[in-house]
Write an enzyme that holds these catalytic residues in place. Structure first.
Site, PDB file in Angstrom:
ATOM      1  N   LYS A 174      22.538 -24.644 -16.371  1.00 25.34           N
ATOM      2  CA  LYS A 174      23.751 -24.925 -15.608  1.00 25.34           C
ATOM      3  C   LYS A 174      23.453 -24.702 -14.133  1.00 25.34           C
ATOM      4  CE  LYS A 174      26.933 -22.407 -13.992  1.00 25.34           C
ATOM      5  NZ  LYS A 174      27.150 -23.142 -12.704  1.00 25.34           N
ATOM      6  N   GLU A 249      19.129 -11.649 -11.201  1.00 25.89           N
ATOM      7  CA  GLU A 249      18.700 -11.513  -9.802  1.00 25.89           C
ATOM      8  C   GLU A 249      19.957 -11.631  -8.963  1.00 25.89           C
ATOM      9  OE1 GLU A 249      18.094 -12.405  -6.190  1.00 25.89           O
ATOM     10  OE2 GLU A 249      17.126 -14.244  -6.863  1.00 25.89           O
ATOM     11  N   CYS A 283      18.848 -14.385  -0.447  1.00 23.47           N
ATOM     12  CA  CYS A 283      19.141 -13.037  -0.927  1.00 23.47           C
ATOM     13  C   CYS A 283      18.154 -12.002  -0.417  1.00 23.47           C
ATOM     14  CB  CYS A 283      19.179 -13.019  -2.461  1.00 23.47           C
ATOM     15  SG  CYS A 283      17.679 -13.691  -3.207  1.00 23.47           S
ATOM     16  N   GLU A 382      26.359  -8.220   2.344  1.00 22.37           N
ATOM     17  CA  GLU A 382      25.474  -9.362   2.550  1.00 22.37           C
ATOM     18  C   GLU A 382      26.221 -10.450   3.323  1.00 22.37           C
ATOM     19  OE1 GLU A 382      22.203 -11.529  -0.317  1.00 22.37           O
ATOM     20  OE2 GLU A 382      24.157 -11.056  -1.163  1.00 22.37           O
TER      21      GLU A 382
END
Length: 479
Positions: A174, A249, A283, A382
């Site tokens: 997906k 992750e 990331c 973040e």
């Protein structure tokens, strides 16, 4: 390059059409690119069944047989890197040279796991009992559900499904709803490379419905996901029903530490490359920059000069360094972080605010902040955008404490010419990845993954294939 409607659901070796469609937009111009099928739980269940059926055949093949398909797919990706890179830029926005580089990196993951497919080693255990012989046999987990993000829509696909396929697993993929086109092209390449029917399946559409179907179906034995920590926690909770294996992750908040003996020109170049790669939408990019107070003025002046020279615009234009942010929500988050920092005393030394160009996408000026304090959002969350906050420090103990003072533990970076300091600091940093004078640690041959709330499991290297293998212990009694 695309038809008005692009086939995007691939199940059992065939492209499946559904009535409902979803429009994919170019983030640079906000113009429609094409329409893709909007599938859901029903299509996902059919795909899982196809993968379950194909598992018997694929897992029974030798590693060398699986290797040939992966190697061919890698070759095809490299041959078509320019075309695939252009598609990636159209749907995601990053500069074309970055996009082509990502495609080549994606092909490298397939090449690495083509080589690893023949190396799923077992183990012979010396027995303490004369009448026993003991061995450990690695066997594929089973059907894998792979959920990939929009920021690296090509390399994240192959980094996940490459090792799964090498191990003998079958896959239901997906992709992110914002960027399905790269995944579609990769599936076409697998098909051309001779992948047996049902081994790799693709479902686009309702992200929640597809994700939940993968999560709740007991035939999906492992779920591999890259995305936010919040979603990762949800997957961990819900996967308990079937004790499903997870490889996650998740988010990061990478510190970069510039010690007083660092090569300032090198460090500014690398910080620039780390932070503004993919417009800060990675990331592992630098989110917090700590510079020793003795070199802070010199470092900031040089970094500011280099940031001011970055070119913003369409990723298809020559010499563009930064494309658009992915959407309005991403832009609003960057704006909120800047506003919060300014209200708490930060100073904008370059950039700040939206880019005033002639394109409709969500562009933002690359920015540098000084006079940054620990209570600012940008030092705790973040940002996923093109802002560098700089904070000074006096000694190693102080800066390592600040770097580690986060729930995240994905990547961290050190700039120093001292071997002693580099080793000492890298051992004390609580992160799964540490770069020493290096901000590009993601390579096919090495493990990639975080600790703490940045996830669990590894991708890349032989460690990446281990995630998709169960270790069966066989105890043999002999006379």
């Amino acid at each position: 390059m695309f038809d008005k409607q692009t086939k995007s659901i691939f199940i059992g070796g065939k492209w499946i059409d559904v009535q409902e469609k979803e429009t994919i937009y170019n983030p640079t111009t906000l113009e429609p690119i094409t329409e893709v099928a909007y599938g859901g739980a029903q299509e996902t269940e059919i795909a899982i069944q196809a993968a379950s059926k194909a598992f018997t055949v694929w897992s029974d093949m030798t590693g060398r047989q699986r290797s040939r398909v992966l190697y061919k797919a890698s070759q095809l990706m490299l041959e078509e890197a320019d075309r695939l890179g252009e598609i990636l830029t159209l749907e995601q926005g990053k500069p074309l040279n970055e996009a082509i580089g990502e495609v080549k990196g994606a092909a490298n993951f397939l090449l690495w796991y083509a080589e690893e497919a023949s190396r799923g080693y077992g183990e012979w255990i010396p027995s303490s009992i004369k009448s026993k012989r003991m061995l450990v046999i690695p066997q594929p987990v089973g059907v894998v559900g792979a959920i990939t993000p929009w920021n690296f829509p090509s390399s994240m696909v192959t980094r996940k499904i490459g090792p799964a396929l090498a191990a003998g697993c079958t896959v239901v993929l997906k992709p992110a709803p914002e960027t399905p086109l790269s995944a579609i092209e990769i599936i076409k390449i697998f098909d051309r490379a001779g992948m047996p029917e049902g081994v790799v399946n693709l479902v686009t559409g309702d992200a929640q419905a597809i994700g939940n179907a993968l999560l709740l179906d007991k035939d999906v034995r492992l779920l591999t996901f890259t995305g936010s920590t919040a979603v990762g926690k949800y997957l961990m909770r819900e996967s308990a029903e079937h004790v499903k294996k997870l490889s996650l992750e998740l988010g990061g908040h990478a510190p970069s530490i510039v010690f007083d003996d660092a090569d300032i020109d090198l460090a500014t170049n690398l910080v620039l490359a780390s932070k503004f790669r993919n417009n800060g939408q990675t990331c592992i990019c630098t989110n917090r920059l700590y510079v020793h107070e003795s070199i802070a003025d010199q470092f900031t002046a040089l970094l500011t000069e280099k940031v001011s020279q970055l070119k913003v615009g369409s990723g298809l234009e020559e010499d563009v360094d930064l494309g658009p942010l992915i959407n309005q929500q991403a832009l609003e988050k960057v704006q909120s972080h800047l506003k919060d920092a300014i209200e708490k005393g930060a100073q904008v030394v370059v950039g700040g605010g939206e880019w005033e160009g002639n394109l409709e996408g969500c562009f933002y000026n690359p920015s540098v902040l000084t006079n940054v304090s620990d209570d600012m959002l940008i030092m705790n969350e973040e940002t996923f955008g093109p802002i560098i906050p700089i904070q000074t420090f006096r000694d190693e103990e102080e800066v390592l404490h600040k770097a580690n003072d986060t729930d995240y533990g994905l990547a961290a970076y050190i700039f120093t010419e001292s071997t002693n300091q580099a080793i000492r600091a890298s051992e004390k940093l609580e992160f799964g990845i540490v770069g020493i004078n290096d901000v590009f640690p993601a390579v096919a041959e090495a493990p990639f993954g975080g600790i703490k709330q940045s996830g669990n499991g590894k991708e890349g290297g032989h460690h990446g294939m281990d995630e998709f293998l169960e270790k069966k212990f066989v105890s043999i009694g002999i006379s």
